[in-house]
Design an enzyme around this catalytic site. Structure first.
Site, PDB file in Angstrom:
ATOM      1  N   GLU A 114       0.826  -1.085  -0.115  1.00  0.00           N
ATOM      2  CA  GLU A 114       0.024  -0.082   0.064  1.00  0.00           C
ATOM      3  C   GLU A 114       0.927   1.391   0.135  1.00  0.00           C
ATOM      4  O   GLU A 114       2.047   1.185   0.632  1.00  0.00           O
ATOM      5  CB  GLU A 114      -0.615   0.131   1.346  1.00  0.00           C
ATOM      6  CG  GLU A 114      -1.668  -0.925   1.619  1.00  0.00           C
ATOM      7  CD  GLU A 114      -2.242  -1.043   2.988  1.00  0.00           C
ATOM      8  OE1 GLU A 114      -1.937  -0.130   3.756  1.00  0.00           O
ATOM      9  OE2 GLU A 114      -2.864  -1.994   3.313  1.00  0.00           O
ATOM     10  N   LYS A 116       2.309   4.428   1.515  1.00  0.00           N
ATOM     11  CA  LYS A 116       2.464   5.102   2.833  1.00  0.00           C
ATOM     12  C   LYS A 116       2.163   6.635   2.608  1.00  0.00           C
ATOM     13  O   LYS A 116       2.852   7.458   2.260  1.00  0.00           O
ATOM     14  CB  LYS A 116       3.837   4.802   3.355  1.00  0.00           C
ATOM     15  CG  LYS A 116       3.871   5.220   4.814  1.00  0.00           C
ATOM     16  CD  LYS A 116       5.322   4.709   5.426  1.00  0.00           C
ATOM     17  CE  LYS A 116       5.419   5.024   7.125  1.00  0.00           C
ATOM     18  NZ  LYS A 116       5.173   6.381   7.434  1.00  0.00           N
ATOM     19  N   ASP A 118       1.438  10.356   3.382  1.00  0.00           N
ATOM     20  CA  ASP A 118       2.009  11.047   4.485  1.00  0.00           C
ATOM     21  C   ASP A 118       1.013  12.030   5.133  1.00  0.00           C
ATOM     22  O   ASP A 118       0.708  13.091   4.393  1.00  0.00           O
ATOM     23  CB  ASP A 118       3.272  11.741   3.795  1.00  0.00           C
ATOM     24  CG  ASP A 118       4.196  12.184   4.920  1.00  0.00           C
ATOM     25  OD1 ASP A 118       4.325  11.956   5.987  1.00  0.00           O
ATOM     26  OD2 ASP A 118       5.304  12.896   4.329  1.00  0.00           O
ATOM     27  N   TYR A 227      -7.835   8.576   3.932  1.00  0.00           N
ATOM     28  CA  TYR A 227      -7.730   7.157   3.281  1.00  0.00           C
ATOM     29  C   TYR A 227      -7.715   6.135   4.335  1.00  0.00           C
ATOM     30  O   TYR A 227      -6.818   6.531   5.522  1.00  0.00           O
ATOM     31  CB  TYR A 227      -6.267   6.958   2.726  1.00  0.00           C
ATOM     32  CG  TYR A 227      -6.428   7.392   1.185  1.00  0.00           C
ATOM     33  CD1 TYR A 227      -7.407   7.403   0.258  1.00  0.00           C
ATOM     34  CD2 TYR A 227      -5.334   8.272   0.628  1.00  0.00           C
ATOM     35  CE1 TYR A 227      -7.537   7.826  -1.001  1.00  0.00           C
ATOM     36  CE2 TYR A 227      -5.383   8.692  -0.645  1.00  0.00           C
ATOM     37  CZ  TYR A 227      -6.502   8.553  -1.335  1.00  0.00           C
ATOM     38  OH  TYR A 227      -6.263   8.860  -2.860  1.00  0.00           O
ATOM     39  N   LYS A 318      10.999   3.057   3.114  1.00  0.00           N
ATOM     40  CA  LYS A 318      10.930   4.279   3.433  1.00  0.00           C
ATOM     41  C   LYS A 318      11.785   5.025   2.051  1.00  0.00           C
ATOM     42  O   LYS A 318      12.807   4.563   1.872  1.00  0.00           O
ATOM     43  CB  LYS A 318      11.382   5.055   4.517  1.00  0.00           C
ATOM     44  CG  LYS A 318      10.623   4.694   5.759  1.00  0.00           C
ATOM     45  CD  LYS A 318       9.564   5.553   5.818  1.00  0.00           C
ATOM     46  CE  LYS A 318      10.011   6.974   6.334  1.00  0.00           C
ATOM     47  NZ  LYS A 318       9.815   7.370   7.434  1.00  0.00           N
ATOM     48  N   CYS A 412      22.031  47.528  -9.682  1.00  0.00           N
ATOM     49  CA  CYS A 412      22.621  46.331 -10.153  1.00  0.00           C
ATOM     50  C   CYS A 412      24.076  45.918  -9.376  1.00  0.00           C
ATOM     51  O   CYS A 412      24.674  46.885  -9.298  1.00  0.00           O
ATOM     52  CB  CYS A 412      22.820  46.370 -11.705  1.00  0.00           C
ATOM     53  SG  CYS A 412      23.806  44.794 -12.466  1.00  0.00           S
ATOM     54  N   CYS A 415      27.126  46.067 -12.192  1.00  0.00           N
ATOM     55  CA  CYS A 415      27.384  47.484 -12.945  1.00  0.00           C
ATOM     56  C   CYS A 415      26.975  48.559 -12.172  1.00  0.00           C
ATOM     57  O   CYS A 415      27.312  49.831 -12.614  1.00  0.00           O
ATOM     58  CB  CYS A 415      26.931  47.323 -14.374  1.00  0.00           C
ATOM     59  SG  CYS A 415      24.984  47.815 -14.427  1.00  0.00           S
ATOM     60  N   CYS A 430      18.009  45.095 -14.028  1.00  0.00           N
ATOM     61  CA  CYS A 430      19.055  46.166 -14.293  1.00  0.00           C
ATOM     62  C   CYS A 430      18.582  46.845 -15.492  1.00  0.00           C
ATOM     63  O   CYS A 430      18.514  46.215 -16.840  1.00  0.00           O
ATOM     64  CB  CYS A 430      20.340  45.580 -14.647  1.00  0.00           C
ATOM     65  SG  CYS A 430      21.631  46.437 -15.052  1.00  0.00           S
ATOM     66  N   CYS A 435      25.187  45.716 -19.502  1.00  0.00           N
ATOM     67  CA  CYS A 435      25.752  45.334 -18.257  1.00  0.00           C
ATOM     68  C   CYS A 435      26.551  43.985 -18.452  1.00  0.00           C
ATOM     69  O   CYS A 435      26.068  42.968 -18.990  1.00  0.00           O
ATOM     70  CB  CYS A 435      24.535  45.047 -17.202  1.00  0.00           C
ATOM     71  SG  CYS A 435      24.877  44.041 -15.955  1.00  0.00           S
TER      72      CYS A 435
HETATM   73  S1  IVH Z   1      -0.251   0.730   8.861  1.00  0.00           S
HETATM   74  C1  IVH Z   1       0.553  -1.832  12.336  1.00  0.00           C
HETATM   75  N1  IVH Z   1      -0.503   1.728   6.442  1.00  0.00           N
HETATM   76  O1  IVH Z   1       2.522   5.372   8.908  1.00  0.00           O
HETATM   77  C2  IVH Z   1      -0.009  -0.954  11.158  1.00  0.00           C
HETATM   78  N2  IVH Z   1       0.291   3.114   8.217  1.00  0.00           N
HETATM   79  O2  IVH Z   1       5.072   4.992  10.298  1.00  0.00           O
HETATM   80  C3  IVH Z   1       0.195   0.539  11.509  1.00  0.00           C
HETATM   81  N3  IVH Z   1       0.866   5.401   7.546  1.00  0.00           N
HETATM   82  O3  IVH Z   1       1.307   5.339  12.121  1.00  0.00           O
HETATM   83  C4  IVH Z   1       0.281   1.363  10.220  1.00  0.00           C
HETATM   84  N4  IVH Z   1       0.285   4.968   5.518  1.00  0.00           N
HETATM   85  O4  IVH Z   1       0.145   6.981  10.295  1.00  0.00           O
HETATM   86  C5  IVH Z   1      -0.109   1.768   7.691  1.00  0.00           C
HETATM   87  N5  IVH Z   1      -0.896   2.355   4.414  1.00  0.00           N
HETATM   88  C6  IVH Z   1      -0.546   2.695   5.387  1.00  0.00           C
HETATM   89  C7  IVH Z   1      -0.154   3.597   5.917  1.00  0.00           C
HETATM   90  C8  IVH Z   1       0.532   3.810   7.263  1.00  0.00           C
HETATM   91  C9  IVH Z   1       0.620   5.786   6.136  1.00  0.00           C
HETATM   92  C10 IVH Z   1       1.252   6.032   8.594  1.00  0.00           C
HETATM   93  C11 IVH Z   1       0.539   5.700   9.605  1.00  0.00           C
HETATM   94  C12 IVH Z   1       1.386   5.057  10.899  1.00  0.00           C
HETATM   95  C13 IVH Z   1       2.950   5.596  10.272  1.00  0.00           C
HETATM   96  C14 IVH Z   1       3.863   4.549  10.550  1.00  0.00           C
END
Ligand code: IVH
Length: 680
Positions: A114, A116, A118, A227, A318, A412, A415, A430, A435
């Site tokens: 999935e 991650k 932010d 999400y 990451k 400037c 010059c 300028c 220049c």
């Molecule tokens: S799973 C045990 N899935 O990342 C599972 N976390 O670094 C716990 N996050 O606190 C989290 N997208 O805020 C999971 N697809 C995703 C995520 C996700 C973002 C964040 C979440 C968590 C942090 C952990």
């Protein structure tokens, strides 16, 4: 309307609105316009105002309006909200999987990937299908009660869907990420800048800050989205015991989940998927900082267990950071080839994504004001892809009172002539046409690879020749006093012969390169090609009227005016005449006129996504040869969008606007038809 009819209509409106929310936020496929949606909302608001006794807390009208509270209450997470271990490369990912295999005692393990997202983690509780409580993650054990705030987030349903073959659990805790789209974040920051408010450093801070407002009305005014990525407590429902089944259930209940979760059977596939997301990262309209990899089978999850608040059944790959903080030491002014005074940030060196960053662009004085920058500030610097590093925001909390304001010079720095900012312009220029800084930049640009490509003539040499007075305008490049050059250090016969040869070779460059090299405002490589392709000769271009220039496909009014003005300036015409006298070519390639009979002739085409059979550059070149105008963004004027693998928002936009799209196979067919000349 009698009371019963009103009650029915209100119920119907709520169902319709929820349906449309679901289509919009979960399916990403709206079926009604914003106006139709708003009309339904207005009708519902009106009926509820006339019949306040019929208002229920799960009505879509109840997303706003809660009064501010003095403090957040604490919420205990019955099931702790865990954090994730991190891996940073392929080997660490493989090591993680090996441990899973070892503890599982088998290797046929299903993994789910999935994005991650932010943002800020939250928990949302539904009882009998109705939104009851929302909380932040906090430390994982205790969070803050943000129920009225999360109620304002439109992608969080206030009432779960029934039907669709799923039954609504008695109690359901949904966990996921509150986030802000990049586009919404930029709009928000622009508004804040205009209002003189402190900017958010990134969408994550903006989301977290907006969520933790004691006044939910502030939250309601922020473009937050949600999400889901997991379920917590579930009571009164059966399911088949896998993570993907949980996510599927959430979607069926009307809750938006992380997009594009997928199941894999080997770590090779998982790693390839991580790389796919990494490539996609910049194109997405929401920020991701990695990919979460989870074991799909919940029985195996339980077996693998948790250590130190991190599950062994999941990890996060990451991505390299693209933002870091550092200190702004100074602001330097560079004078560009148009005479513009360009502020450049001098930073304490900081490593971002494997590159040491020491300078960042600041664009203009308005940008400095918008950011609220002071010299000595701690700043957030972003470097993504090949883009020049830029300052995103100031960390105001780090100020200690020693910071000093920056004053844009009104002279400037090279010059000493006046530097003025004209009405309606963002840049200061300028005023001195001669220049040396401007000339230096003009020469540097003229000889550079993408322009006249004079080998052996680098920017150091350009600077040296200008400073010594050997070059006083661009035509002097072709009239160098070689006797004087010979006296300079490091200039032997061989070097001089080579330099002469490459200057000579540059005379044969096509018109498009020369146009780009001349440094006409707003005429980069792309526009130069469009202009040269259309007019074919310098004389025809120079004689073109403003209307004729505007009529060139792909050329906008600003560019047209700039080109028109350039050719009305006697100095520029004199320069072109001198270049012509030196034998520079003033035409585009012979015989390379784009075909006018091809199906693509004059059509505006956009490419998005990855092509399997060729690079993006090659595809663009083929399209151009067939007479197409290749542009980078999709608008109503676009005729065709070619959609490769993992396309981004451009494909969606094309669909929205009803622009024709072609997949790679159809594109190849089109090229082949074009190549053998049998195409229509
Ligand atoms: S799973 C045990 N899935 O990342 C599972 N976390 O670094 C716990 N996050 O606190 C989290 N997208 O805020 C999971 N697809 C995703 C995520 C996700 C973002 C964040 C979440 C968590 C942090 C952990």
């Amino acid at each position: 309307m009698d009371e019963e009819r009103v009650r029915e209509r209100i119920e119907e409106l709520r169902r319709l609105i929820e349906r449309y929310n679901y289509e919009y936020y979960v399916l990403d496929q709206p079926t009604v316009s914003d106006a139709e949606y708003d009309a339904l909302m207005n009708e519902l608001r009106r009926l509820e105002a006339e019949h306040p006794e019929l208002i229920t807390p799960d009505s879509p009208t109840q997303r706003v309006g809660a009064p501010p509270s003095p403090a957040f209450r604490t919420v205990r997470h019955e099931i702790p909200m865990l954090s994730l271990s991190n891996v940073y490369n392929e080997q660490e990912l493989r090591d993680w999987a090996e441990r899973v295999y070892r503890l599982a005692g088998r290797r046929d393990v299903e993994f789910v990937t999935e994005p991650k997202v932010d943002g800020s983690a939250v928990s949302i509780l539904y009882r009998h299908g109705v939104y009851e409580r929302g909380a932040t993650r906090g430390d994982g054990v205790q969070g803050e009660d943000v129920t009225p705030n999360l109620r304002t987030v439109r992608s969080i349903p206030l009432r779960l869907h029934d039907g669709d073959g799923v039954c609504v659990p008695d109690v359901l805790e949904v966990r996921g990420e509150v986030y802000m789209r990049k586009s919404d974040f930029q709009r928000l920051n622009r508004q804040r800048g205009d209002a003189g408010e402190v900017l958010f450093a990134n969408p994550r801070n903006a989301a977290a800050g907006s969520l933790r407002q004691l006044d939910p009305n502030i939250t309601a005014a922020r473009p937050l989205r949600f999400y889901a990525w997991d379920v917590g407590i579930v009571e009164g429902a059966t399911h088949d015991g896998s993570h993907t089944a949980d996510l599927d259930m959430l979607r069926a209940l009307g809750i938006p989940t992380v997009p594009d979760y997928r199941v894999w059977h080997s770590i090779d596939e998982v790693w390839a998927e991580c790389q796919r997301w990494l490539e996609l990262r910049e194109e997405l309209d929401f920020e991701i900082d990695g990919v979460v990899v989870k074991v799909n089978d919940e029985a195996l999850q339980a077996e693998l267990g948790v250590v130190a608040r991190e599950p062994r059944w999941a990890t996060a790959y990451k991505f390299p950071a693209i933002q870091k903080t550092t200190v702004l030491r100074d602001i330097e002014i560079n004078v560009g080839r148009t005479g513009s005074l360009n502020p450049v940030a001098i930073l304490d060196p900081v490593e971002i994504g494997g590159v040491i960053v020491r300078r960042a662009t600041l664009h203009n004085e308005d940008e400095i004001r918008r950011l609220g920058l002071l010299l000595g500030d701690t700043v957030v610097v972003q470097r993504s892809g090949d883009v020049i590093p830029k300052i995103i925001a100031v960390v105001v909390a780090n100020r200690d009172g020693d910071e000093r304001p920056f004053v844009m010079p009104d002279h400037c720095p090279v010059c000493g002539a006046a530097a003025v900012r004209l009405e309606g312009e963002v840049m200061r220029y300028c005023v001195n046409a001669a220049c040396p800084a401007r000339l230096r930049e003009q020469v540097r640009h003229f000889v550079s690879r993408s322009a006249m490509d004079i080998e052996g003539f680098g920017s150091r040499l350009a600077e040296q020749f200008v400073d010594l007075g050997l070059i006083r305008d661009l035509a002097d490049i072709y009239e160098l006093d070689w006797d004087r050059v010979r006296q300079l250090e490091g200039f032997g016969d061989k070097r001089i012969a080579n330099l002469k040869a490459s200057i000579e070779a540059s005379k044969t460059r096509p018109l498009s390169r020369l146009l780009h090299a001349l440094g006409i405002r707003h005429v980069g490589e792309g526009n130069a090609r469009l202009l040269a392709g259309h007019f074919r000769t310098m004389d025809r271009l120079a004689a073109a009227s403003l209307e004729e220039l505007r009529a060139v496909p792909g050329i906008g009014p600003v560019v047209a005016e700039s080109v028109y003005d350039f050719f009305r300036e006697p100095q520029n015409l004199a320069l072109i005449e001198r270049l012509r006298a030196h034998g520079l070519r003033m035409t585009e390639e012979d015989g390379a006129a784009p075909p006018t009979d091809s199906r693509l002739a004059g059509k505006t085409v956009v490419l998005t996504g990855r092509l399997e059979s060729m690079t993006r550059e090659r595809a663009e070149e083929l399209l151009r040869r067939m007479g197409a105008i290749v542009t980078s963004s999709v608008s109503r004027k676009t005729d065709l969008v070619i959609v490769g693998q993992d396309p981004g928002s451009k494909a969606t936009r094309a669909k929205e606007l009803g622009v024709t799209t072609l997949d790679e196979a159809a594109f190849l067919e089109l090229i082949n038809q074009g190549a053998d000349g049998t195409g229509p």
